[in-house]
Design a protein around this motif. Sequence first.
Motif, PDB file in Angstrom:
ATOM      1  N   ILE A  15      30.502  -0.001  -6.205  1.00 41.04           N
ATOM      2  CA  ILE A  15      29.307  -0.145  -7.037  1.00 41.04           C
ATOM      3  C   ILE A  15      29.357   0.938  -8.112  1.00 41.04           C
ATOM      4  O   ILE A  15      29.312   2.137  -7.807  1.00 41.04           O
ATOM      5  CB  ILE A  15      28.014   0.000  -6.199  1.00 41.04           C
ATOM      6  CG1 ILE A  15      28.057  -0.932  -4.984  1.00 41.04           C
ATOM      7  CG2 ILE A  15      26.790  -0.283  -7.064  1.00 41.04           C
ATOM      8  CD1 ILE A  15      28.151  -2.399  -5.318  1.00 41.04           C
ATOM      9  N   ASN A  16      29.464   0.519  -9.362  1.00 40.93           N
ATOM     10  CA  ASN A  16      29.585   1.453 -10.478  1.00 40.93           C
ATOM     11  C   ASN A  16      28.231   1.632 -11.153  1.00 40.93           C
ATOM     12  O   ASN A  16      27.737   0.729 -11.827  1.00 40.93           O
ATOM     13  CB  ASN A  16      30.605   0.937 -11.492  1.00 40.93           C
ATOM     14  CG  ASN A  16      32.003   0.821 -10.911  1.00 40.93           C
ATOM     15  OD1 ASN A  16      32.452   1.709 -10.198  1.00 40.93           O
ATOM     16  ND2 ASN A  16      32.693  -0.269 -11.201  1.00 40.93           N
TER      17      ASN A  16
ATOM     18  N   SER B 158      25.671   4.203 -13.725  1.00 35.70           N
ATOM     19  CA  SER B 158      25.889   4.728 -15.077  1.00 35.70           C
ATOM     20  C   SER B 158      26.694   6.007 -15.082  1.00 35.70           C
ATOM     21  O   SER B 158      27.384   6.309 -16.056  1.00 35.70           O
ATOM     22  CB  SER B 158      24.536   4.961 -15.758  1.00 35.70           C
ATOM     23  OG  SER B 158      23.791   5.954 -15.045  1.00 35.70           O
TER      24      SER B 158
ATOM     25  N   SER C  96      30.177   6.252  -8.923  1.00 36.57           N
ATOM     26  CA  SER C  96      30.460   5.049  -8.138  1.00 36.57           C
ATOM     27  C   SER C  96      30.218   5.308  -6.657  1.00 36.57           C
ATOM     28  O   SER C  96      30.346   6.444  -6.179  1.00 36.57           O
ATOM     29  CB  SER C  96      31.919   4.610  -8.350  1.00 36.57           C
ATOM     30  OG  SER C  96      32.169   4.316  -9.711  1.00 36.57           O
TER      31      SER C  96
ATOM     32  N   GLU D 139      33.110  -9.938 -10.507  1.00 33.33           N
ATOM     33  CA  GLU D 139      32.811  -8.909  -9.505  1.00 33.33           C
ATOM     34  C   GLU D 139      33.626  -9.109  -8.238  1.00 33.33           C
ATOM     35  O   GLU D 139      34.086  -8.138  -7.625  1.00 33.33           O
ATOM     36  CB  GLU D 139      31.316  -8.931  -9.166  1.00 33.33           C
ATOM     37  CG  GLU D 139      30.401  -8.451 -10.270  1.00 33.33           C
ATOM     38  CD  GLU D 139      30.029  -9.557 -11.248  1.00 33.33           C
ATOM     39  OE1 GLU D 139      29.229  -9.280 -12.158  1.00 33.33           O
ATOM     40  OE2 GLU D 139      30.543 -10.690 -11.101  1.00 33.33           O
TER      41      GLU D 139
ATOM     42  N   ALA E   2      34.371  -4.998  -7.622  1.00 30.38           N
ATOM     43  CA  ALA E   2      33.485  -4.000  -8.212  1.00 30.38           C
ATOM     44  C   ALA E   2      32.264  -4.689  -8.810  1.00 30.38           C
ATOM     45  O   ALA E   2      32.346  -5.816  -9.298  1.00 30.38           O
ATOM     46  CB  ALA E   2      34.206  -3.196  -9.287  1.00 30.38           C
TER      47      ALA E   2
ATOM     48  N   ASP F  55      29.148  -3.695 -11.517  1.00 27.19           N
ATOM     49  CA  ASP F  55      28.638  -2.713 -12.477  1.00 27.19           C
ATOM     50  C   ASP F  55      27.116  -2.802 -12.555  1.00 27.19           C
ATOM     51  O   ASP F  55      26.554  -3.875 -12.770  1.00 27.19           O
ATOM     52  CB  ASP F  55      29.228  -2.982 -13.865  1.00 27.19           C
ATOM     53  CG  ASP F  55      30.725  -2.722 -13.912  1.00 27.19           C
ATOM     54  OD1 ASP F  55      31.207  -1.877 -13.133  1.00 27.19           O
ATOM     55  OD2 ASP F  55      31.423  -3.380 -14.719  1.00 27.19           O
TER      56      ASP F  55
ATOM     57  N   PRO G  27      24.993  -0.673 -14.806  1.00 27.84           N
ATOM     58  CA  PRO G  27      24.939   0.413 -15.799  1.00 27.84           C
ATOM     59  C   PRO G  27      23.546   0.940 -16.085  1.00 27.84           C
ATOM     60  O   PRO G  27      23.400   2.008 -16.686  1.00 27.84           O
ATOM     61  CB  PRO G  27      25.543  -0.251 -17.048  1.00 27.84           C
ATOM     62  CG  PRO G  27      25.291  -1.716 -16.864  1.00 27.84           C
ATOM     63  CD  PRO G  27      25.380  -1.964 -15.394  1.00 27.84           C
TER      64      PRO G  27
ATOM     65  N   CYS H  74      20.959   4.477  -7.620  1.00 25.94           N
ATOM     66  CA  CYS H  74      21.816   3.488  -6.965  1.00 25.94           C
ATOM     67  C   CYS H  74      22.029   3.834  -5.489  1.00 25.94           C
ATOM     68  O   CYS H  74      22.023   2.947  -4.625  1.00 25.94           O
ATOM     69  CB  CYS H  74      23.151   3.417  -7.695  1.00 25.94           C
ATOM     70  SG  CYS H  74      24.195   2.054  -7.164  1.00 25.94           S
TER      71      CYS H  74
END
Length: 327
Positions: free
Chosen positions: A166-167, A169, A172, A197, A202, A204, A206, A213
């Motif tokens: 999970i990326n 801003s 991760s 994804e 992954a 994102d 952002p 998160c």
Amino acid sequence: MSCCAYRVDTTSRLAQWRIENLASFAYRKSDPFRIGKWNWHLSVEKSRSLIIKLYPEISKSTRDNPPIASFVIKVVSSTEDRKCLIHPVVDKLLKCNEDFAWPIEIPLTKNFIIDVEFLDLKTSSLQGNEVCSIWGEGSSERQSNQTALTLLGRMLSEGIHTDILINASDGSIAAHRAVLASRSPVFRGMFSHNLMENELSAVDIPDMSIEACQAFLSYIYGNIRNDTFLMHRLALVRAADKYDVSDLKEACQESLIEDIDNGNALERLQYAALYHLPRLKISCTTYLVKFAKIFDVRDEFNTFLQCGDRELVAEVFNEVLDAWRGF
């Protein structure tokens, strides 16, 4: 009289009170004793007959959640003949000292034993829609659930067999497809099809900081701390709406309603409109208009009138007009 005369001996489900030297006309009440979640009393009253009572000690928890008891109560004579009287009771709601009274007409000596074996103790659930035993399956189920949540939280915090990244801003976090998919239909859709994804392993996000998160994932895994939840409520509302985690969205709405003040009412009003939180919207409007707090935040309200969502501004303005008509 010795203090032992009022003491009740107990095990986890059994209570035994030895009565000695009870006069022909007498009243005696035991010391409190603990069985299950409650403190209890036994009392004996002897006049023409013997009356035995069993009841929980009066407290807020007893009033809010009184026990529903199943038990077998016995009176055993201390004489050589060991005369025994038995009275079984099933699912008796006990709120006060008048709810269970057992009159005994058979003459007994002044020395005897009162023996109470609790077969089950039930109470209403927190939602009040079902009655659950505090022992047996209910207890083991709660313990099992708590253990499972603890281990699930360790899977996240220790990165055990993670398979998705999970990326946020600014960082991760490694997580698990299966857990995310079980809690969010949006994640489930991502991982069930050949979307980017799923192929890249992954996701994102952002518009969330790494701290927010982490709070979002901690909620999903069942190990979020209350101070973390409070700190990130607004970010959690956005994530809950975006990924369709309905229980998180409702939890945020409940919490945001609890501490509305001059500093946050307008901001929360706009969040309520944007993320479809009707009860929060009503609470903020009530705070600002009906309690006249709108006059305490005039500068912020003027900015809201100039820059806020036109439909929401019109709703609030109409509420203000309706309130003024009432004067």
